[in-house]
Write a protein that holds these residues in place. Structure first.
Motif, mmCIF file in Angstrom:
data_model
loop_
_atom_site.group_PDB
_atom_site.id
_atom_site.type_symbol
_atom_site.label_atom_id
_atom_site.label_comp_id
_atom_site.label_asym_id
_atom_site.label_seq_id
_atom_site.Cartn_x
_atom_site.Cartn_y
_atom_site.Cartn_z
ATOM 1 N N TYR A 140 0.828 -1.212 0.000
ATOM 2 C CA TYR A 140 0.000 0.000 0.000
ATOM 3 C C TYR A 140 0.860 1.260 0.000
ATOM 4 N N SER A 143 2.565 1.772 -3.403
ATOM 5 C CA SER A 143 1.714 2.335 -4.459
ATOM 6 C C SER A 143 1.493 3.828 -4.202
ATOM 7 N N ALA B 98 -0.097 3.764 5.878
ATOM 8 C CA ALA B 98 -0.326 2.909 4.710
ATOM 9 C C ALA B 98 0.612 1.708 4.740
ATOM 10 N N VAL B 114 -7.956 3.936 6.613
ATOM 11 C CA VAL B 114 -7.861 4.601 5.304
ATOM 12 C C VAL B 114 -8.909 5.701 5.186
ATOM 13 N N TRP B 155 -5.348 7.719 -4.011
ATOM 14 C CA TRP B 155 -4.827 6.481 -3.426
ATOM 15 C C TRP B 155 -5.791 5.962 -2.363
ATOM 16 N N THR B 159 -7.696 2.433 -2.507
ATOM 17 C CA THR B 159 -7.395 1.460 -1.465
ATOM 18 C C THR B 159 -8.671 1.055 -0.730
ATOM 19 N N ASP B 162 -10.455 -1.375 -2.887
ATOM 20 C CA ASP B 162 -9.748 -2.656 -2.815
ATOM 21 C C ASP B 162 -10.073 -3.399 -1.512
#
Lengths: 170, 170
Positions: A140, A143, B98, B114, B155, B159, B162
Motif C-alpha cells: 500500500y 503504491s 499505509a 484509510v 490512493w 485502497t 480494494d
DNA sequence: ATGTTCATGTAAGGCGTTACATGATTCA
DNA sequence: TGAATCATGTAACGCCTTACATGAACAT
C-alpha cells in the motif's frame, strides 16, 4: 514518536532483527515513507527496550543484538495505527523551490531549476521501481509512494513545457 | 537551512514584513510546502539579521519590527535556488500508516484507518482550494501541492475500494 | 595482507514542537 | 470592561544530521 512506530512495524512484520538489519530495512522498504539512519535507530532501540516495547536478546556473532517486539510493543503499534490522526506536516525542498520559481526573471534559469527537480524525481522513481515486491508487505505504501513521485514528475514536465512556451512566445 | 530560504523568499516576494506577518504568510501561502510557527520564525530572524541577510527596521506600533531583505540575503536566496540539489527526504505519517496496513487482520479496521487518511487529505485539499490566487506568486508550488494532495486522495479511494472488495468476496 | 561488509555506538549541533509568558490596541 | 487580535518573545525537550570512532569476520 513515529520512528518508534516504524521500528515496531518492521519488527512486527519481519520478526526479530538487529539494529543493523532494521537500518537496512529502512533503506530498502520504508525509504519513501520515513527516513532514519543507524545513528538514530540504535539509541531509539535502547530507549524502547527501557520502555518495555522491545526485548534485546543475547548477543550473537560480532556483537550482534537481536530485538524482538513485546506484547506491549504490539499494543502500542496497533493503538497508534487505529487511533492516531496522521499529521499533514510537510517539508518539501522541491516544492519550496517551486514556490520560489517566480523570483527568477530569466526563464532559462527557471528551466534549469525545474530540470534538476525532474531529474531527482526520476531517480527516485527508478529507485522505487527496483524495490523488491518483498512479500508485498509494504504494497500500500509503495503504491502511494510511487503515485506521489509520478505526480512530482508530471508536475515537472508540465512546468517545463509551460516555461519553454513562455521563453519562445512564437 | 530551508527555513531561512523560505523567509528570504517571502521577504523578497512581498517586501518588508514583521515576524508576525511572515508567520501569517507561512500559514496562508507556504503551508503546503514548508511549515513553521512564530516560535521558530522570531529567533531565526534574529540570527539572519546577525548574519546580514535581513535588516530590522525601527519598531512601530505595539513593538512591531519590520525586516527587509539585504543584497546579501538576495544573493543567498538566488544561490540556493540555482545551485541547491533539493533533498528528497520524506516523513509522511499517512504513508507510514499505509505501510503498516497489512498488520491489521480485520479489513474493517483497515478501512477505518484509510477513511481517516482520506478525510485528512480531503480537508487539506479544501484548504488549498480556498487559498487566494495571491497575485499568483506561489502558483507553481500551489499546482504541485494540489496535485500531491489529489494523488493521496485518489490512493485512499482506490485502497478503500480494494479493501471493500476483499471484505465481501462475493 | 587487505578490503569489504557486518555491527555497534557517541557527541555536537541544529531543527522543530509545545508550553509558557507578556503586553498593547481595537472593537463591541 | 472585556474579548479578540496584534505583536513579541523564552525555555525545555525531543528529533535529526553529520562527523567521529571502534572492531570482528569474511573473501581475495
Amino acid at each position: 514518536m513515529s520512528l518508534r512506530i516504524a521500528l515496531l512495524g518492521l519488527l512486527s512484520a519481519v520478526g526479530p532483527a538487529s539494529g543493523y538489519d532494521l537500518a537496512k530495512k529502512f533503506e530498502h522498504s520504508l525509504n519513501h515513507v520515513w527516513q532514519a539512519g543507524h545513528t538514530q535507530i540504535y539509541p531509539e532501540l535502547v530507549k524502547m527496550a527501557a520502555d518495555g516495547l522491545v526485548e534485546a536478546e543475547a548477543e550473537g556473532a560480532r556483537g550482534r543484538k537481536t530485538y524482538t517486539i513485546t506484547a506491549e510493543g504490539k499494543r502500542e503499534l496497533h493503538e497508534w495505527l487505529a487511533e492516531h490522526d496522521p499529521s499533514m506536516t510537510i517539508r518539501s525542498e522541491p516544492a519550496l523551490q517551486a514556490f520560489l520559481l517566480p523570483l527568477l526573471d530569466d526563464p532559462d534559469q527557471a528551466i534549469k531549476v525545474v530540470e534538476r527537480i525532474r531529474a531527482r524525481y526520476l531517480a527516485r522513481l527508478e529507485q522505487l521501481d527496483c524495490l523488491p515486491a518483498e512479500g508485498s508487505f509494504g504494497r500500500y505504501a509503495l503504491s502511494l509512494g510511487r503515485a506521489q513521485v509520478r505526480t512530482g514528475l508530471a508536475w515537472a514536465e508540465e512546468t517545463l513545457a509551460d516555461l519553454r512556451k513562455r521563453r519562445t512566445p512564437q
